[in-house]
Design an enzyme around this catalytic site. Structure first.
Site, PDB file in Angstrom:
ATOM      1  N   CYS A 102      36.019 -60.510  42.291  1.00 28.80           N
ATOM      2  CA  CYS A 102      34.796 -60.679  41.818  1.00 28.80           C
ATOM      3  C   CYS A 102      34.864 -60.016  40.071  1.00 28.80           C
ATOM      4  O   CYS A 102      35.327 -58.917  40.182  1.00 28.80           O
ATOM      5  CB  CYS A 102      34.184 -59.760  42.393  1.00 28.80           C
ATOM      6  SG  CYS A 102      32.799 -59.078  42.413  1.00 28.80           S
ATOM      7  N   CYS A 134      31.364 -52.422  46.386  1.00 24.26           N
ATOM      8  CA  CYS A 134      33.028 -53.064  46.890  1.00 24.26           C
ATOM      9  C   CYS A 134      33.955 -51.722  45.993  1.00 24.26           C
ATOM     10  O   CYS A 134      33.860 -51.811  45.365  1.00 24.26           O
ATOM     11  CB  CYS A 134      34.394 -54.204  46.742  1.00 24.26           C
ATOM     12  SG  CYS A 134      32.432 -55.476  47.668  1.00 24.26           S
ATOM     13  N   CYS A 189      27.064 -62.077  43.954  1.00 22.17           N
ATOM     14  CA  CYS A 189      27.668 -60.640  44.353  1.00 22.17           C
ATOM     15  C   CYS A 189      28.792 -61.596  45.637  1.00 22.17           C
ATOM     16  O   CYS A 189      27.564 -62.346  46.435  1.00 22.17           O
ATOM     17  CB  CYS A 189      27.033 -59.850  45.159  1.00 22.17           C
ATOM     18  SG  CYS A 189      27.358 -58.592  46.231  1.00 22.17           S
ATOM     19  N   GLN A 205      21.817 -55.458  62.364  1.00 20.02           N
ATOM     20  CA  GLN A 205      23.095 -55.380  61.316  1.00 20.02           C
ATOM     21  C   GLN A 205      23.381 -56.331  60.522  1.00 20.02           C
ATOM     22  O   GLN A 205      22.554 -57.466  60.363  1.00 20.02           O
ATOM     23  CB  GLN A 205      23.849 -55.605  62.057  1.00 20.02           C
ATOM     24  CG  GLN A 205      24.314 -54.593  63.834  1.00 20.02           C
ATOM     25  CD  GLN A 205      24.518 -53.320  62.804  1.00 20.02           C
ATOM     26  OE1 GLN A 205      25.263 -52.874  62.070  1.00 20.02           O
ATOM     27  NE2 GLN A 205      24.487 -52.185  64.111  1.00 20.02           N
ATOM     28  N   TYR A 261      19.055 -45.774  70.446  1.00 24.05           N
ATOM     29  CA  TYR A 261      18.909 -45.601  69.258  1.00 24.05           C
ATOM     30  C   TYR A 261      18.722 -47.144  68.733  1.00 24.05           C
ATOM     31  O   TYR A 261      19.528 -48.355  68.302  1.00 24.05           O
ATOM     32  CB  TYR A 261      19.994 -45.201  68.252  1.00 24.05           C
ATOM     33  CG  TYR A 261      20.367 -43.991  67.653  1.00 24.05           C
ATOM     34  CD1 TYR A 261      19.731 -42.739  66.947  1.00 24.05           C
ATOM     35  CD2 TYR A 261      21.081 -43.088  69.156  1.00 24.05           C
ATOM     36  CE1 TYR A 261      19.615 -41.388  67.394  1.00 24.05           C
ATOM     37  CE2 TYR A 261      20.732 -42.238  69.022  1.00 24.05           C
ATOM     38  CZ  TYR A 261      20.521 -41.099  68.268  1.00 24.05           C
ATOM     39  OH  TYR A 261      20.434 -39.629  68.460  1.00 24.05           O
ATOM     40  N   GLU A 289      13.501 -46.092  70.144  1.00 17.58           N
ATOM     41  CA  GLU A 289      13.818 -46.138  68.898  1.00 17.58           C
ATOM     42  C   GLU A 289      13.053 -45.449  67.684  1.00 17.58           C
ATOM     43  O   GLU A 289      11.625 -45.607  68.504  1.00 17.58           O
ATOM     44  CB  GLU A 289      13.542 -48.285  68.412  1.00 17.58           C
ATOM     45  CG  GLU A 289      13.896 -47.840  67.249  1.00 17.58           C
ATOM     46  CD  GLU A 289      14.353 -48.284  66.131  1.00 17.58           C
ATOM     47  OE1 GLU A 289      15.891 -48.019  66.396  1.00 17.58           O
ATOM     48  OE2 GLU A 289      14.006 -47.191  65.417  1.00 17.58           O
ATOM     49  N   ASP A 325      23.652 -45.971  69.465  1.00 20.39           N
ATOM     50  CA  ASP A 325      24.202 -46.689  68.046  1.00 20.39           C
ATOM     51  C   ASP A 325      23.169 -46.298  66.913  1.00 20.39           C
ATOM     52  O   ASP A 325      22.256 -46.990  67.063  1.00 20.39           O
ATOM     53  CB  ASP A 325      23.577 -47.999  68.466  1.00 20.39           C
ATOM     54  CG  ASP A 325      24.539 -48.684  67.070  1.00 20.39           C
ATOM     55  OD1 ASP A 325      25.037 -47.726  65.650  1.00 20.39           O
ATOM     56  OD2 ASP A 325      23.867 -49.935  66.989  1.00 20.39           O
ATOM     57  N   CYS A 373      29.195 -45.979  62.541  1.00 23.20           N
ATOM     58  CA  CYS A 373      29.180 -46.521  61.721  1.00 23.20           C
ATOM     59  C   CYS A 373      29.614 -45.441  61.238  1.00 23.20           C
ATOM     60  O   CYS A 373      29.871 -46.338  59.452  1.00 23.20           O
ATOM     61  CB  CYS A 373      27.818 -47.287  60.844  1.00 23.20           C
ATOM     62  SG  CYS A 373      26.823 -46.105  60.779  1.00 23.20           S
TER      63      CYS A 373
HETATM   64  N1  SAH Z   1      21.506 -50.635  67.171  1.00 24.71           N
HETATM   65  C1  SAH Z   1      20.821 -51.091  66.969  1.00 24.71           C
HETATM   66  C2  SAH Z   1      20.163 -50.114  65.266  1.00 24.71           C
HETATM   67  C3  SAH Z   1      21.161 -48.968  65.398  1.00 24.71           C
HETATM   68  S1  SAH Z   1      21.050 -48.289  63.631  1.00 24.71           S
HETATM   69  C4  SAH Z   1      21.096 -52.276  66.338  1.00 24.71           C
HETATM   70  O1  SAH Z   1      22.426 -52.629  66.324  1.00 24.71           O
HETATM   71  O2  SAH Z   1      20.618 -53.300  65.461  1.00 24.71           O
HETATM   72  C5  SAH Z   1      20.485 -46.792  63.981  1.00 24.71           C
HETATM   73  C6  SAH Z   1      18.780 -47.357  63.802  1.00 24.71           C
HETATM   74  O3  SAH Z   1      18.107 -45.628  64.953  1.00 24.71           O
HETATM   75  C7  SAH Z   1      17.508 -47.549  63.153  1.00 24.71           C
HETATM   76  O4  SAH Z   1      16.892 -48.621  63.679  1.00 24.71           O
HETATM   77  C8  SAH Z   1      17.076 -45.894  63.170  1.00 24.71           C
HETATM   78  O5  SAH Z   1      15.339 -46.762  63.062  1.00 24.71           O
HETATM   79  C9  SAH Z   1      16.931 -45.554  64.743  1.00 24.71           C
HETATM   80  N2  SAH Z   1      16.650 -44.458  64.440  1.00 24.71           N
HETATM   81  C10 SAH Z   1      16.924 -43.054  63.244  1.00 24.71           C
HETATM   82  N3  SAH Z   1      16.475 -41.632  63.843  1.00 24.71           N
HETATM   83  C11 SAH Z   1      16.052 -41.790  65.340  1.00 24.71           C
HETATM   84  C12 SAH Z   1      15.933 -41.234  66.318  1.00 24.71           C
HETATM   85  N4  SAH Z   1      16.152 -39.677  65.572  1.00 24.71           N
HETATM   86  N5  SAH Z   1      15.569 -41.605  67.583  1.00 24.71           N
HETATM   87  C13 SAH Z   1      15.541 -42.489  67.863  1.00 24.71           C
HETATM   88  N6  SAH Z   1      15.990 -44.169  66.582  1.00 24.71           N
HETATM   89  C14 SAH Z   1      16.237 -43.411  65.589  1.00 24.71           C
END
Ligand code: SAH
Length: 447
Positions: A68, A77, A152, A275, A304, A327, A375, A402
């Protein structure tokens, strides 16, 4: 000219910077690999502890030429200077550093063929160059200066094609990018979402409430690029580092895209979390759900949950009695509910709430989940959520993270008395960057 020193790199840290010791002090420098001998310049003041590589004197056998041109200046990166196998090894090492004390950390899994052009969500920021021409790219790592990038390596190629059209339109029509300092101009960012089939949603973010050329621009984008399924105008007139504002209007086509993942179609709105690397996410979800060994009598909480990708995959792959997704983001919950309706799935529902508040309310109402899939965002789960999990005491927990650092903090709280960590698997979801995604399985200790 500052003084140069010869040093030997011993390891890399979580930012993938090479680490070395000089005069009994620890330093880090980008673009330096373990074992390499290099001449470096040490930095002082607020950059104390940092260094810049001047010349690699003895290169590592793992070193390659980064594929790149913007590498080093853009900040997107940070490990393109080593081959892919070694990138995976360095990520395994990072995960081990944080997580080894909780159990065996397996080798990081990556998809070599997806190490480039995998990003399905792209954000381009607009500015002007010295000659007054429109440029688009990413912010420099620590400033608000835009580094121009026309192609990119991490992004789906559709974004670059549309950005070229937008820049040309702006230059011809004398439309100025939005200037954060004097608040003049219009277009601030362009956000893209691209499906696996290439269906593309273009979100034009305007810093100004008035954007007279909006329909003309949308028409040109749609006419020139047949892969564009929708053009949305989002207004973000605030002084903020958030890309999207609260109001939007659809200029062309749909206000969302649909993507196929784990054999299902998902609707994704501009603001919903999804994702960024779909094939790796598919692997992660499938792995996580299989590890949970969900049984017909199980009740599952997907905390989440975003647009419900994990909950819906669990509903498809298992015969769980009941699945609930929680969520905080309203747009994501709307997408999740829409996804359930379209897929015609039963025993699955979604609720918009803070994950911790919901779990506490569930305990108060005598609702029990025996499997919790969580998550959370980079900062990890809230203390109230972790405490509620410990009170509810589910048989198994799948933690998808993550950020190994916040994961380690949360594992500590969960493993003190109640849980064992049976499985830790890192994944390379964000190839080229320092980020590592990890799946963990926790099971309740015998009481
Ligand atoms: N499991 C999903 C999203 C993961 S990202 C996937 O794999 O696509 C984390 C998520 O947590 C986001 O969508 C964000 O909006 C949510 N989030 C952040 N703070 C939160 C909270 N306090 N309670 C519930 N959800 C929340």
């Amino acid at each position: 000219m500052s003084k140069k020193y010869i040093v030997r790199c011993k390891s890399v840290n979580q930012n993938m910077n090479g680490e070395f010791v000089f005069n009994n002090s620890n330093f880090e420098a980008p673009n330096l690999l373990p074992g390499e001998k290099a001449s470096v310049e040490l930095l002082y003041g607020k950059d104390k502890g940092k260094a810049v590589v001047h010349e690699i004197i003895e290169p590592s056998a793992e070193r390659i030429n980064p594929e790149c041109q913007a590498y080093g200046s853009c900040g997107g990166c940070c490990i393109l200077h080593t081959n892919y196998d070694n990138q995976l090894k360095l990520k395994t090492d990072t995960a081990r550093k944080y997580l080894e004390r909780y159990g065996e950390v397996r080798d990081c899994i990556g998809l070599e063929e997806r190490r480039f052009n995998y990003r399905n969500k792209i954000i381009a920021t607009l500015s002007l160059d010295k000659k007054g021409r429109v440029i688009s790219g990413l912010y420099e790592e620590t400033t608000h200066r835009v580094v121009p990038i026309t192609r990119c390596r991490l992004e789906n190629e559709h974004a670059a094609e549309v950005m070229a059209t937008i820049r040309e339109f702006m230059d011809k029509g004398r439309i100025k990018p939005y200037n954060e300092d004097n608040r003049k101009g219009t277009l601030r960012h362009v956000l893209f979402r691209v499906s696996a089939e290439g269906e593309t949603l273009v979100v034009l973010v305007s810093g100004n409430k008035i954007f007279p050329e909006k329909n003309k621009l949308a028409k040109i984008i749609a006419e020139k690029h047949d892969f564009v399924a929708g053009v949305v105008l989002n207004y973000n007139t605030k002084k903020t580092s958030f890309v999207l504002g609260d109001n939007e209007e659809v200029l062309f086509g749909n206000g969302y895209i649909t993507d196929r993942m784990c054999g299902m179609e998902f609707r994704i709105s501009p603001r919903s979390f999804y994702q960024v690397n779909t094939p790796v996410a598919e692997k992660i979800y499938t792995d996580a759900i299989m590890r949970a060994k969900i049984q017909p009598e199980d009740t599952v909480l997907d905390a989440y949950c975003g647009i419900g990708t994990i909950a819906l995959t669990a509903a498809k792959l298992t015969n769980a009695k009941e699945i609930l997704g929680v969520e905080l983001n309203q747009a994501a919950v709307r997408d999740a509910k829409e996804n359930v309706k379209r897929l015609g799935m039963k025993n699955i529902s979604f609720i918009c709430d803070d994950a911790g508040d919901y779990l506490n309310a569930a305990i108060g109402a005598d609702i029990h989940y025996n499997c919790i899939i969580m998550d959370p965002p980079r900062r990890g789960a809230s203390e109230s959520f972790i405490k509620a999990v410990l009170r509810m005491n589910p048989e198994k927990i799948i933690y998808i993270s993550c950020n190994p650092e916040s994961l380690a903090r949360d594992l500590r709280a969960l493993t003190i008395k109640k849980y064992n960590v049976d499985y830790i698997q890192p994944y390379d979801m964000f190839a080229g960057t320092a980020h590592v995604e990890t799946v963990c399985l926790l099971t309740r200790k015998a009481q």
